[in-house]
Design a protein around this motif. Sequence first.
Motif, PDB file in Angstrom:
ATOM      1  N   PHE A 156     -34.605  53.653 -63.631  1.00 15.07           N
ATOM      2  CA  PHE A 156     -34.277  54.511 -64.967  1.00 15.07           C
ATOM      3  C   PHE A 156     -35.608  54.286 -65.830  1.00 15.07           C
ATOM      4  O   PHE A 156     -35.923  54.834 -67.046  1.00 15.07           O
ATOM      5  CB  PHE A 156     -33.059  54.308 -65.582  1.00 15.07           C
ATOM      6  CG  PHE A 156     -31.969  54.652 -64.726  1.00 15.07           C
ATOM      7  CD1 PHE A 156     -31.668  55.923 -64.657  1.00 15.07           C
ATOM      8  CD2 PHE A 156     -31.188  53.611 -64.020  1.00 15.07           C
ATOM      9  CE1 PHE A 156     -30.491  56.308 -63.747  1.00 15.07           C
ATOM     10  CE2 PHE A 156     -30.276  53.993 -63.117  1.00 15.07           C
ATOM     11  CZ  PHE A 156     -29.761  55.156 -63.108  1.00 15.07           C
ATOM     12  N   LEU A 157     -36.707  53.521 -65.214  1.00 13.38           N
ATOM     13  CA  LEU A 157     -37.806  53.344 -66.376  1.00 13.38           C
ATOM     14  C   LEU A 157     -38.772  54.360 -66.693  1.00 13.38           C
ATOM     15  O   LEU A 157     -38.822  55.321 -66.138  1.00 13.38           O
ATOM     16  CB  LEU A 157     -38.626  52.115 -65.601  1.00 13.38           C
ATOM     17  CG  LEU A 157     -39.330  52.352 -64.451  1.00 13.38           C
ATOM     18  CD1 LEU A 157     -40.358  53.101 -64.185  1.00 13.38           C
ATOM     19  CD2 LEU A 157     -39.562  51.068 -63.681  1.00 13.38           C
ATOM     20  N   GLU A 159     -42.216  56.297 -68.251  1.00 13.55           N
ATOM     21  CA  GLU A 159     -43.787  55.817 -68.257  1.00 13.55           C
ATOM     22  C   GLU A 159     -43.943  55.208 -69.764  1.00 13.55           C
ATOM     23  O   GLU A 159     -43.442  56.064 -70.577  1.00 13.55           O
ATOM     24  CB  GLU A 159     -44.398  57.188 -67.919  1.00 13.55           C
ATOM     25  CG  GLU A 159     -44.462  57.415 -66.323  1.00 13.55           C
ATOM     26  CD  GLU A 159     -45.323  58.560 -66.263  1.00 13.55           C
ATOM     27  OE1 GLU A 159     -46.240  58.619 -66.898  1.00 13.55           O
ATOM     28  OE2 GLU A 159     -45.074  59.426 -65.296  1.00 13.55           O
ATOM     29  N   ARG A 258     -34.979  64.965 -80.545  1.00 15.58           N
ATOM     30  CA  ARG A 258     -36.305  65.418 -81.118  1.00 15.58           C
ATOM     31  C   ARG A 258     -36.736  66.945 -80.504  1.00 15.58           C
ATOM     32  O   ARG A 258     -37.097  66.879 -79.385  1.00 15.58           O
ATOM     33  CB  ARG A 258     -37.575  64.486 -80.995  1.00 15.58           C
ATOM     34  CG  ARG A 258     -37.345  63.349 -82.027  1.00 15.58           C
ATOM     35  CD  ARG A 258     -38.704  62.388 -81.867  1.00 15.58           C
ATOM     36  NE  ARG A 258     -39.826  63.179 -82.363  1.00 15.58           N
ATOM     37  CZ  ARG A 258     -40.400  63.325 -83.510  1.00 15.58           C
ATOM     38  NH1 ARG A 258     -39.200  62.680 -84.555  1.00 15.58           N
ATOM     39  NH2 ARG A 258     -41.316  63.997 -83.877  1.00 15.58           N
ATOM     40  N   GLY A 264     -41.712  67.394 -70.378  1.00 12.32           N
ATOM     41  CA  GLY A 264     -42.664  67.367 -69.234  1.00 12.32           C
ATOM     42  C   GLY A 264     -42.721  66.262 -68.163  1.00 12.32           C
ATOM     43  O   GLY A 264     -41.467  65.459 -68.262  1.00 12.32           O
ATOM     44  N   CYS A 267     -40.758  63.293 -63.926  1.00 11.24           N
ATOM     45  CA  CYS A 267     -39.174  63.145 -63.516  1.00 11.24           C
ATOM     46  C   CYS A 267     -38.357  64.416 -64.005  1.00 11.24           C
ATOM     47  O   CYS A 267     -37.719  64.918 -63.090  1.00 11.24           O
ATOM     48  CB  CYS A 267     -38.506  61.729 -64.198  1.00 11.24           C
ATOM     49  SG  CYS A 267     -39.120  60.494 -63.084  1.00 11.24           S
ATOM     50  N   LYS A 326     -46.450  63.222 -72.677  1.00 12.07           N
ATOM     51  CA  LYS A 326     -46.031  62.458 -73.839  1.00 12.07           C
ATOM     52  C   LYS A 326     -47.021  61.412 -74.501  1.00 12.07           C
ATOM     53  O   LYS A 326     -48.048  61.198 -73.718  1.00 12.07           O
ATOM     54  CB  LYS A 326     -44.750  61.864 -73.673  1.00 12.07           C
ATOM     55  CG  LYS A 326     -44.899  60.561 -72.611  1.00 12.07           C
ATOM     56  CD  LYS A 326     -43.430  59.951 -72.539  1.00 12.07           C
ATOM     57  CE  LYS A 326     -43.494  58.569 -71.684  1.00 12.07           C
ATOM     58  NZ  LYS A 326     -42.349  58.085 -71.548  1.00 12.07           N
TER      59      LYS A 326
HETATM   60  C1  UDX Z   1     -37.970  59.993 -68.034  1.00  9.89           C
HETATM   61  C2  UDX Z   1     -36.538  59.141 -68.222  1.00  9.89           C
HETATM   62  O1  UDX Z   1     -36.412  58.696 -69.512  1.00  9.89           O
HETATM   63  C3  UDX Z   1     -36.440  57.702 -67.406  1.00  9.89           C
HETATM   64  O2  UDX Z   1     -35.116  57.363 -67.397  1.00  9.89           O
HETATM   65  C4  UDX Z   1     -36.666  58.300 -65.748  1.00  9.89           C
HETATM   66  O3  UDX Z   1     -36.661  57.123 -64.935  1.00  9.89           O
HETATM   67  C5  UDX Z   1     -37.948  59.175 -65.556  1.00  9.89           C
HETATM   68  O4  UDX Z   1     -37.926  60.356 -66.477  1.00  9.89           O
HETATM   69  P1  UDX Z   1     -40.250  59.717 -68.693  1.00  9.89           P
HETATM   70  O5  UDX Z   1     -40.330  60.940 -67.940  1.00  9.89           O
HETATM   71  O6  UDX Z   1     -41.422  58.475 -68.202  1.00  9.89           O
HETATM   72  O7  UDX Z   1     -38.839  59.014 -68.466  1.00  9.89           O
HETATM   73  O8  UDX Z   1     -40.451  60.142 -70.347  1.00  9.89           O
HETATM   74  P2  UDX Z   1     -39.366  60.360 -71.474  1.00  9.89           P
HETATM   75  O9  UDX Z   1     -39.790  59.248 -72.612  1.00  9.89           O
HETATM   76  O10 UDX Z   1     -38.133  60.238 -70.978  1.00  9.89           O
HETATM   77  O11 UDX Z   1     -39.576  61.838 -72.110  1.00  9.89           O
HETATM   78  C6  UDX Z   1     -39.582  62.847 -71.167  1.00  9.89           C
HETATM   79  C7  UDX Z   1     -40.055  63.897 -72.015  1.00  9.89           C
HETATM   80  O12 UDX Z   1     -39.032  64.500 -73.054  1.00  9.89           O
HETATM   81  C8  UDX Z   1     -41.213  63.989 -72.615  1.00  9.89           C
HETATM   82  O13 UDX Z   1     -42.038  65.338 -72.349  1.00  9.89           O
HETATM   83  C9  UDX Z   1     -40.949  63.994 -74.262  1.00  9.89           C
HETATM   84  O14 UDX Z   1     -42.006  64.710 -75.057  1.00  9.89           O
HETATM   85  C10 UDX Z   1     -39.540  64.583 -74.210  1.00  9.89           C
HETATM   86  N1  UDX Z   1     -38.817  64.520 -75.246  1.00  9.89           N
HETATM   87  C11 UDX Z   1     -37.949  63.349 -75.232  1.00  9.89           C
HETATM   88  C12 UDX Z   1     -38.552  65.505 -76.372  1.00  9.89           C
HETATM   89  O15 UDX Z   1     -39.087  66.453 -76.201  1.00  9.89           O
HETATM   90  N2  UDX Z   1     -37.472  65.266 -77.411  1.00  9.89           N
HETATM   91  C13 UDX Z   1     -36.875  63.812 -77.247  1.00  9.89           C
HETATM   92  O16 UDX Z   1     -35.965  63.738 -78.203  1.00  9.89           O
HETATM   93  C14 UDX Z   1     -37.321  62.859 -76.196  1.00  9.89           C
END
Ligand code: UDX
Length: 431
Positions: A156-157, A159, A258, A264, A267, A326
Amino acid sequence: MKIGIVGSGYVGTTVAACLADFGHDVINVDVDESVVRQLNDGESPITEPGLDGLLDRHAGESLWATTDYDDLANVDVIFLALPTPANDDGSIDTAVVEAGAGSLGAVLADVEGYPTVVVKSTVVPGTTEDVVGPILERESGLRVGTDFGLATNPEFLREGSAVEDFQHPDKLVFGTTDDRALEALEAVYAPLLDDDVPVVRTGLREAEMIKYANNAFLAAKISLINELGNICKEYDVDAYEVADAIGLDARIGGAFLRSGVGWGGSCFPKDVAALVAAARERGYDPELLQAAIDVNDRQPQRMLDLLDRHVDVEGERVAVLGLAFKPHTDDVRNSRAIPIIEGLLERGADVVAYDPNRGATEAMRERFPEVEYLASASPTLSGASAALVVTDWPEFADLDLEFDLLSGDVVVDGRRIVERREGLTYEGLTW
Ligand code: UDX
């Protein structure tokens, strides 16, 4: 313990370094010779805080890389951390996992004792049992549960915080078919079990589904707050105040609320689409998950619509701030900046862009060579009719007088990071 990891992508490399740090002997197998060389030299093939330090300490000592599956002959546990890319219809392509299982199966009979094969790749329910297990049995002539163990252990990590997330997870998920495989996983993660990290001990299909459900829930949560935010904007209501308030309800929770231009990365888009495709294949139409995807696809278009309300960008210089999907990553996969730039180019705008990360900038340059990429925010904003803020990099929060460099005055903020100020025609996306 002796641990083999097949695949040195994002997950494989992080897991290998972290397991070496737990005190295990780790051997990483990858077909890419340059990645193998890098790892053996203690260099990280990916950019991730904390990873360089771990490789520095363990590469060449308790962490080795190889292209040769035969080197797995002495291990107790082998993780398959191979990619499952998307087909055109959103379903996953398991060809790489199958090939890896085939190569592993060919050496499995040489491994002493009762090795456990653990699928770490994100795969739809049934893949470990119905695809990976039979390949391993066919290639090795051995039997699951008799000669070797089979398990699923999703990761579940995130990036940008992969090492920290691995070392301090909210939970561990162990999907197994037999006690010996479960005991092997418990031994691998002993330091985390000692730290009282909650462990979900379950079946293979449940473990596979938990990964998809986790990502689908989070992605849908963001799409829901985005939809609520879009409605808030129509009523001139502050969507962030609303989000903060509802987040206080323990049943909702304050994280991932948020609103903005959407999700994007590698995952969420891939996994939600894969779950939708898998459900349809079984005859169930997951309308809510499809709607989560649709809302996510619409948010960048809403940003462009807001821009159109204020300025006709044909022939105009337009600044895009933020290219990575992100902050704190070089990854542009499924970045919301992609549909934004496409929309601007379709409108005949002269697009200039800036991202604080060089890797993200270079990746976008390959995709959109017609865009001009600059080294900081000021020259990007200079002379532009409008600015679109797409990624919430912290440095964009400090921009102030730089906006005076615009020839126009329109700022469309997709992440609520820019300070509203006098002299700007400011449009928040959902507030
Ligand atoms: C995600 C999951 O969190 C992780 O557990 C899984 O293993 C892989 O996919 P990641 O893709 O690295 O991780 O990024 P994350 O920090 O979760 O953000 C995902 C997207 O959601 C980003 O584009 C971020 O900008 C967006 N986001 C996140 C929002 O728009 N609003 C939020 O409140 C949180």
